[in-house]
Design an enzyme around this catalytic site. Structure first.
Site, PDB file in Angstrom:
ATOM      1  N   ASP A  53      20.788  50.855  30.992  1.00  0.00           N
ATOM      2  CA  ASP A  53      21.582  49.661  31.240  1.00  0.00           C
ATOM      3  C   ASP A  53      20.593  48.504  31.385  1.00  0.00           C
ATOM      4  OD1 ASP A  53      23.187  47.593  32.699  1.00  0.00           O
ATOM      5  OD2 ASP A  53      24.685  49.180  32.722  1.00  0.00           O
ATOM      6  N   HIS A  56      30.124  50.475  33.746  1.00  0.00           N
ATOM      7  CA  HIS A  56      28.815  50.383  33.113  1.00  0.00           C
ATOM      8  C   HIS A  56      28.369  51.733  32.574  1.00  0.00           C
ATOM      9  CE1 HIS A  56      26.988  46.343  34.006  1.00  0.00           C
ATOM     10  NE2 HIS A  56      28.140  46.259  34.660  1.00  0.00           N
TER      11      HIS A  56
HETATM   12  C1  U2F Z   1      32.966  45.767  35.012  1.00  0.00           C
HETATM   13  O1  U2F Z   1      34.215  46.095  34.494  1.00  0.00           O
HETATM   14  P1  U2F Z   1      35.611  46.666  34.950  1.00  0.00           P
HETATM   15  O2  U2F Z   1      35.543  48.104  35.224  1.00  0.00           O
HETATM   16  O3  U2F Z   1      36.281  45.870  35.999  1.00  0.00           O
HETATM   17  O4  U2F Z   1      36.486  46.364  33.638  1.00  0.00           O
HETATM   18  P2  U2F Z   1      36.355  46.656  32.103  1.00  0.00           P
HETATM   19  O5  U2F Z   1      35.036  46.279  31.517  1.00  0.00           O
HETATM   20  O6  U2F Z   1      37.530  46.005  31.526  1.00  0.00           O
HETATM   21  O7  U2F Z   1      36.475  48.210  31.986  1.00  0.00           O
HETATM   22  C2  U2F Z   1      37.564  48.923  32.461  1.00  0.00           C
HETATM   23  C3  U2F Z   1      37.578  50.249  31.684  1.00  0.00           C
HETATM   24  O8  U2F Z   1      38.388  51.187  32.368  1.00  0.00           O
HETATM   25  C4  U2F Z   1      39.403  51.670  31.521  1.00  0.00           C
HETATM   26  C5  U2F Z   1      39.566  50.625  30.446  1.00  0.00           C
HETATM   27  C6  U2F Z   1      38.148  50.081  30.290  1.00  0.00           C
HETATM   28  O9  U2F Z   1      37.416  50.892  29.369  1.00  0.00           O
HETATM   29  O10 U2F Z   1      40.065  51.200  29.271  1.00  0.00           O
HETATM   30  N1  U2F Z   1      40.647  51.839  32.268  1.00  0.00           N
HETATM   31  C7  U2F Z   1      41.487  52.825  31.910  1.00  0.00           C
HETATM   32  O11 U2F Z   1      41.224  53.557  30.944  1.00  0.00           O
HETATM   33  N2  U2F Z   1      42.633  53.006  32.622  1.00  0.00           N
HETATM   34  C8  U2F Z   1      42.985  52.226  33.666  1.00  0.00           C
HETATM   35  O12 U2F Z   1      44.044  52.470  34.240  1.00  0.00           O
HETATM   36  C9  U2F Z   1      42.118  51.181  34.035  1.00  0.00           C
HETATM   37  C10 U2F Z   1      40.951  51.010  33.312  1.00  0.00           C
HETATM   38  C11 U2F Z   1      32.900  44.283  35.367  1.00  0.00           C
HETATM   39  F1  U2F Z   1      33.807  44.033  36.359  1.00  0.00           F
HETATM   40  C12 U2F Z   1      33.173  43.417  34.158  1.00  0.00           C
HETATM   41  O13 U2F Z   1      33.070  42.067  34.504  1.00  0.00           O
HETATM   42  C13 U2F Z   1      32.199  43.751  33.031  1.00  0.00           C
HETATM   43  O14 U2F Z   1      32.542  43.037  31.871  1.00  0.00           O
HETATM   44  C14 U2F Z   1      32.244  45.251  32.760  1.00  0.00           C
HETATM   45  C15 U2F Z   1      31.247  45.672  31.721  1.00  0.00           C
HETATM   46  O15 U2F Z   1      29.944  45.377  32.118  1.00  0.00           O
HETATM   47  O16 U2F Z   1      32.020  46.004  33.955  1.00  0.00           O
END
Ligand code: U2F
Length: 456
Positions: A117, A19
């Site tokens: 946010d 976030h």
């Molecule tokens: C929450 O999201 P998450 O952190 O579980 O997952 P993403 O929205 O997909 O974001 C992961 C980010 O971390 C980066 C990737 C994304 O920008 O490029 N990343 C990385 O660079 N290298 C890695 O090895 C692993 C990840 C939530 F769980 C979701 O349901 C929501 O949609 C999201 C947004 O609110 O937040």
């Protein structure tokens, strides 16, 4: 009009999941375009440390402030899901208010605008007290925001249905929603989960408050969800999709490549590598990890897997050694760069919004294994609305299901269509952030609000 040099924007991040990073991304872009304005960025020490780097003081005209995370001295975590979030929320909004007081004293400038946010809906009240604009920023897809906005309607409608009706009812009774979505795709906080949980209450309150925003910003583009865009433009005072962020700026801390993934990808053939990541919060349960490892091994494909070190020992015995010539497993990968790499052919994802939008801009079809929150709806948008991926068979990772999915994406007409569709969306995204593109124009509107120079 407020002269730019007195502008002081309070940026309130939600310090969990992915976030804070996209909010900082947007803040950096605004700060670069408004060099005389001051931006104070509020998040917990842990969150600030991960997005600003270990020094975490800020960048240029952005200063980072650490706020209370609500964890009592000496507290021992029980390991409950959402435990950290619940502790944090028990300190909210007092923690932000305290940080804001500090920043105002520090800079000698009163707050002229709030950017927060959407989950930090208290910012609406703070902005109202100070009589300044509030810009809520939704970090996920337009579709899930729309579902939350219509929480009451969805719950009332569901209450009139029996179980089989719930399975099939198209969601287009909700304004703007595509009919390919169904009521069972909505986030669990809206329907299906524990509606009395702290998080469900938070989302409900968020949905009741977000319409008070001077403008609602989102990391997406208008063209991705035409019917929702149209509806939101009438529903909100202003609706400003300003993404995809990974196309508007490259200087994010997540682009570091300590494990040389890009070098490794360079050694692979075009369209040959499966990329695997389930985001920052979730890891699939043990039997699914094993099924995935077996599928990767038996498919003979090259793969790059972002897997936290403490889960490595859950992989099948000998898997790492047996696949070491064609597989790379790392605890962190520069994901958005990886998805842009020509070697990558498919992304196995939990459908967090940042991952989906990065896959779109990389032109990579997805295999979707959603877990919680907005992920199920994102997955359904991917498979049924945009048709740029498939769902994991029966919603879980199984060896056979994955082999079929690889087959489809790599060698079927259906896979070819998905690739064409995702490339078409990528082109829309590139256009949106280009000169005079929708996201670019929306960004200028946002900048106008933030610097007080818009014609409000
Ligand atoms: C929450 O999201 P998450 O952190 O579980 O997952 P993403 O929205 O997909 O974001 C992961 C980010 O971390 C980066 C990737 C994304 O920008 O490029 N990343 C990385 O660079 N290298 C890695 O090895 C692993 C990840 C939530 F769980 C979701 O349901 C929501 O949609 C999201 C947004 O609110 O937040």
């Amino acid at each position: 009009e407020t002269p730019t040099y007195t502008n002081h924007v309070a940026v309130l991040a939600f310090p969990f999941g992915t976030h804070a990073a996209p909010l900082l991304n947007l803040t950096r872009r605004l700060a670069a375009s408004a060099p005389n304005a001051t931006f104070s960025f509020f998040s917990t020490a842990k969150s600030n440390c991960s997005i600003f780097g270990p020094q975490h003081h800020g960048f240029g005209n952005i200063k980072a402030y650490n706020i209370d995370d609500g964890v009592p001295e000496g507290y021992v975590f029980a390991g409950r899901r959402m435990e950290d979030i619940e502790l944090f929320l028990s300190a909210t909004p007092g923690n932000y208010r305290k940080g804001i007081e500090e920043a105002v004293l520090d800079t000698g400038k009163g707050i002229t605008c709030f950017l927060s946010d959407t989950l930090i809906w208290h910012a609406a009240d703070m902005a109202q007290e100070m009589n300044v604009p509030w810009i809520p920023f939704w970090t996920a897809a337009a579709g899930s925001l729309c579902a939350h906005l219509y929480t009451d309607l969805i719950r009332e409608t569901a209450a009139k249905l029996n179980d089989s009706g719930l399975e099939t009812l198209p969601l287009n009774f909700v304004p703007g929603m595509p009919s390919a979505l169904s009521i069972k795709d909505v986030p669990m906080e809206v329907l299906g989960g524990d509606l009395n949980s702290t998080f469900s209450h938070l989302m409900h309150q968020m949905a009741r408050t977000v319409t008070r925003g001077t403008a609602v910003a989102i990391n997406s583009l208008e063209e991705l969800d035409p019917s929702i865009t149209k509806h939101f433009k009438s529903k909100f005072q202003d609706y400003l999709p300003v993404g995809p962020f990974n196309l508007t700026s490259s200087s994010t801390t997540s682009n570091v490549d300590p494990h040389y993934c890009l070098t490794w990808l360079n050694k692979n053939k075009p369209s040959s590598v499966a990329y695997v990541s389930f985001g920052t919060v979730t890891t699939p349960p043990p039997h699914e990890l094993i099924a995935l490892a077996n599928a990767l091994e038996n498919s003979g494909m090259a793969f790059l897997w972002s897997l936290k070190d403490n889960f490595r020992d859950r992989l099948p015995q000998g898997f790492v050694n047996r696949t070491s010539r064609r597989g790379l497993i790392v605890p962190w990968a520069p994901q958005s760069k990886i998805l842009e790499h020509p070697s990558v052919v498919v992304f196995i994802t939990h459908c967090g919004w940042n991952s989906v939008i990065e896959s779109v801009t990389g032109g990579v079809p997805m295999i979707c294994r959603p877990f919680f929150g907005d992920q199920k709806m994102n997955g359904r948008l991917v498979s049924d609305v945009w048709q740029i991926g498939v769902q994991a068979q029966n919603g879980v990772l199984s060896e056979d299901g994955l082999m079929d999915a690889f087959d489809m994406i790599l060698s079927n007409d259906q896979g070819k269509n998905m690739k064409e569709n995702v490339v078409a969306l990528k082109e829309l995204a590139v256009k949106a952030v280009g000169e005079k593109g929708s996201s670019t124009m929306n960004f200028y509107t946002l900048l106008g609000i933030v610097t007080g120079s818009s014609s409000l």
